[in-house]
Each structure stands twice: as C-alpha cells, then as structure tokens.
Design a protein around this motif. Sequence first.
Motif, PDB file in Angstrom:
ATOM      1  N   ALA A   1       0.934  -1.445  -0.259  1.00 37.22           N
ATOM      2  CA  ALA A   1       0.120  -0.183  -0.047  1.00 37.22           C
ATOM      3  C   ALA A   1       0.790   1.003   0.283  1.00 37.22           C
ATOM      4  O   ALA A   1       0.826   2.516  -0.702  1.00 37.22           O
ATOM      5  CB  ALA A   1      -0.705  -0.231   1.037  1.00 37.22           C
ATOM      6  N   TYR A   2       2.389   1.196   0.459  1.00 34.61           N
ATOM      7  CA  TYR A   2       2.464   2.516   0.902  1.00 34.61           C
ATOM      8  C   TYR A   2       3.517   2.493  -0.489  1.00 34.61           C
ATOM      9  O   TYR A   2       3.639   4.445  -0.768  1.00 34.61           O
ATOM     10  CB  TYR A   2       3.895   1.946   1.913  1.00 34.61           C
TER      11      TYR A   2
ATOM     12  N   ASP B   1      -4.170   3.306   6.818  1.00 38.38           N
ATOM     13  CA  ASP B   1      -5.475   3.202   7.032  1.00 38.38           C
ATOM     14  C   ASP B   1      -6.331   2.473   5.954  1.00 38.38           C
ATOM     15  O   ASP B   1      -7.104   1.990   5.803  1.00 38.38           O
ATOM     16  CB  ASP B   1      -6.286   4.818   6.671  1.00 38.38           C
ATOM     17  N   ILE B   2      -5.430   2.214   4.677  1.00 37.49           N
ATOM     18  CA  ILE B   2      -5.567   0.936   4.058  1.00 37.49           C
ATOM     19  C   ILE B   2      -6.232  -0.263   4.500  1.00 37.49           C
ATOM     20  O   ILE B   2      -6.547  -1.246   4.300  1.00 37.49           O
ATOM     21  CB  ILE B   2      -4.966   0.919   1.986  1.00 37.49           C
TER      22      ILE B   2
ATOM     23  N   ASP C   1      -8.462  -0.954   6.410  1.00 39.81           N
ATOM     24  CA  ASP C   1      -9.930  -1.251   5.635  1.00 39.81           C
ATOM     25  C   ASP C   1      -9.834  -2.538   5.290  1.00 39.81           C
ATOM     26  O   ASP C   1     -10.693  -3.149   4.965  1.00 39.81           O
ATOM     27  CB  ASP C   1     -10.019  -0.042   4.600  1.00 39.81           C
ATOM     28  N   THR C   2      -8.856  -2.554   4.823  1.00 40.29           N
ATOM     29  CA  THR C   2      -8.720  -4.212   4.245  1.00 40.29           C
ATOM     30  C   THR C   2      -9.094  -4.996   5.601  1.00 40.29           C
ATOM     31  O   THR C   2      -9.851  -6.520   5.166  1.00 40.29           O
ATOM     32  CB  THR C   2      -7.357  -4.583   3.891  1.00 40.29           C
ATOM     33  N   TYR C   3      -8.500  -5.035   6.352  1.00 38.35           N
ATOM     34  CA  TYR C   3      -8.916  -5.743   7.763  1.00 38.35           C
ATOM     35  C   TYR C   3     -10.182  -5.857   8.662  1.00 38.35           C
ATOM     36  O   TYR C   3     -10.423  -7.001   8.580  1.00 38.35           O
ATOM     37  CB  TYR C   3      -7.635  -5.038   8.887  1.00 38.35           C
ATOM     38  N   LEU C   4     -10.875  -4.953   8.392  1.00 36.74           N
ATOM     39  CA  LEU C   4     -12.209  -4.923   8.889  1.00 36.74           C
ATOM     40  C   LEU C   4     -13.216  -5.686   7.377  1.00 36.74           C
ATOM     41  O   LEU C   4     -14.401  -6.337   7.576  1.00 36.74           O
ATOM     42  CB  LEU C   4     -13.221  -3.574   8.106  1.00 36.74           C
TER      43      LEU C   4
ATOM     44  N   VAL D   1      -8.533  -6.653  -2.501  1.00 42.60           N
ATOM     45  CA  VAL D   1      -8.649  -6.265  -1.987  1.00 42.60           C
ATOM     46  C   VAL D   1      -8.710  -4.633  -1.536  1.00 42.60           C
ATOM     47  O   VAL D   1      -8.829  -3.701  -1.805  1.00 42.60           O
ATOM     48  CB  VAL D   1      -9.421  -6.720  -0.614  1.00 42.60           C
ATOM     49  N   MET D   2      -7.021  -5.033  -0.886  1.00 46.51           N
ATOM     50  CA  MET D   2      -6.317  -3.507  -1.042  1.00 46.51           C
ATOM     51  C   MET D   2      -5.463  -2.996  -2.039  1.00 46.51           C
ATOM     52  O   MET D   2      -5.967  -2.003  -2.127  1.00 46.51           O
ATOM     53  CB  MET D   2      -5.247  -3.893   0.274  1.00 46.51           C
ATOM     54  N   THR D   3      -5.826  -3.917  -3.766  1.00 45.33           N
ATOM     55  CA  THR D   3      -5.259  -2.808  -4.266  1.00 45.33           C
ATOM     56  C   THR D   3      -6.257  -2.385  -5.200  1.00 45.33           C
ATOM     57  O   THR D   3      -6.218  -0.852  -5.495  1.00 45.33           O
ATOM     58  CB  THR D   3      -4.684  -4.024  -5.274  1.00 45.33           C
ATOM     59  N   ASN D   4      -7.642  -3.349  -4.594  1.00 44.47           N
ATOM     60  CA  ASN D   4      -8.903  -2.204  -5.859  1.00 44.47           C
ATOM     61  C   ASN D   4      -9.285  -0.749  -3.852  1.00 44.47           C
ATOM     62  O   ASN D   4      -8.871   0.261  -4.590  1.00 44.47           O
ATOM     63  CB  ASN D   4     -10.051  -3.117  -5.083  1.00 44.47           C
ATOM     64  N   LEU D   5      -8.760  -1.052  -2.980  1.00 46.08           N
ATOM     65  CA  LEU D   5      -9.005  -0.260  -1.949  1.00 46.08           C
ATOM     66  C   LEU D   5      -8.144   1.295  -2.703  1.00 46.08           C
ATOM     67  O   LEU D   5      -8.702   2.217  -2.689  1.00 46.08           O
ATOM     68  CB  LEU D   5      -8.939  -0.497  -0.462  1.00 46.08           C
TER      69      LEU D   5
END
Length: 302
Positions: free
Chosen positions: A20-21, A32-33, A36-39, A59-63
């Motif tokens: 993400a970084y 934060d991302i 959100d992925t964890y949630l 999921v994280m990539t699209n966030l």
Amino acid sequence: MTTEAATEFERHRPRLFALAYRMLGSASEAEDIVQDTYLRWSAADRAAVRTPAAWLTKVMTNLCINHLTSARARRELYVGPWLPEPVLTHTATGPLGPLGPLGPLESAEQRDSVSFALLTLMERLTPAERAVFVLREAFGHSHREVAEAVGIEEAHSRQLHRRARTRLGHPRRRFDVDDEQRRKIVERFFAATLDGDVAGLERLLADDVAAWADGGGEVTAARRPITGRDKVLRYLLGLGHRPEAAHITAEFAEVNGEPAVVVRTGAALLAILVPEIRDGRVSAVRSVLNPGKLAFAARQLA
C-alpha cells in the motif's frame, strides 16, 4: 472474527503495508488502507476464500486504486511540491524490524522501488498504471496475478505495465556507489550546508542538481523546485544561515532505503532531507517539512 482469522491477517499485514505504501506514497494513508482491508477480512465469508494472500491483495489493491482516484484532485491543490511521506528503514541503533517496514531492501532494485525519486515520478501514473507497476515490478507478480488483483484482462495488464514504464522513463536510476560511500557523501553535504562551506558544496553538487521542499503550506518552504547548481547553492547557504539553524541537531538514518538526514529541534522532528546521489555527487535534494508527513517517522523515532 476468530483468533485464527485474526492471526492469518496479521501474518500478511507487513506485506500489505509495504504494498500500500508503494501504491500511495503515504505511510499514514497506507495504514488506513490496511485497516480497511482488515475490516473487510473480518466481515468476509472466509470459507469461500481459497487463497488468503490473493484475496487480501485484491481487496487492498482496489481500495488503493479508489483512494488514488480521489487523491489526485487533492494533490493538484497541494501547496508547493508534493513529496512522499518518509519511512525510516534503518537508524543508528539498527534496522527497524527483521525486514524493515517496507520489506527486504537488500538489492539496488528493491531500494529503488521505494526511493523518493521513483515514488515522486509515480505521481505521473494513473491509479491503474501505478497498481500494475507496483505489483509487477516491486512484488514480482505475474501478469495473470496482477490482472486478477486489479480486475482486468491479462492483456490489459501488460499494456498498462508498458505504459507505466514508458511514463517513468526507464531505465531508472541505479545506485552507482556503495552504501558507505553514499553515506559519506551525505555527511559531507550536510556538514558543508551547516558550515556555509561554499567550495565544499560546489564540489558536491551536480551541475543539474534540483531541490524540492514539501511544507504543504503548513511551514515555510520553497513552493517551487529550485534547479541548477548556483541557485541550489544559494538556497542551501540560506538555510544554513537561518536563526533556527543554531538550535538544530542532526543525525543520519536510512529513509526509504537511502541515506538521509533527520533534523530535530529539541525533541521535535523538524525535517527529513533525502539527497539523491548520482556519479558521486548530489543530483537532487528532497526535504520533507510538513508536520503531517513527518508524523509516521516521528513515531518510529519515539
């Protein structure tokens, strides 16, 4: 969420943050991302998840892509040059974690993937191009895996990757001196700046050197890049003569896999300077002064 599911996520957290970084260029936004992925992981039907690593990456990539899309407008209104948030990867007391917060940085290519130079250049890319480039270049995913994560066809992944490399102007910079030499150059550079050593700076600065200062409108900083050795020399000498220069302390650390200078006034983190070295000279100086962008590094130093 079960303890087993929470443990599974924590196993992937370091890799997710590092990914993400690189996509966002912001440590605080990456945190934060990841949260959100964890949630989403906690609410998912994990019985239907065959490969947690691939599911979490997608999921994280699209966030990240969604976040970058909204962030583009904000960054266009940003006051002065935009620079990435610095992340300390090594301090005087040793590396930060067994692999560091950004993953392994053992090779020049791995360090290049988180360098200030590259992260700044990646602002040229569209969110999809950036995601494809990071997944492919920094994490070695196949185009099939990249396409699955981004939600596109494999042929489109290849197209976006080629376009990203073209926009970034490959081949990219490579480290032409070893770590110890780069550190010594950075030490001489900062000492010459504080001492007002004109001759020393002239020897250290490349003819086409450029300086960027990211104050974000929160602190006083040059709002446009300064280019050329003479102009950068005057700019640096001006910094060394400012009244607060007599009250600062400086220490050397590794930031984003590169030697850098951490500047404090008392206990407060004032700035992080990341010089770029090319052919044994300083070819660029990127200084982060925005307090919001220094918050993550300040926590690392606490």
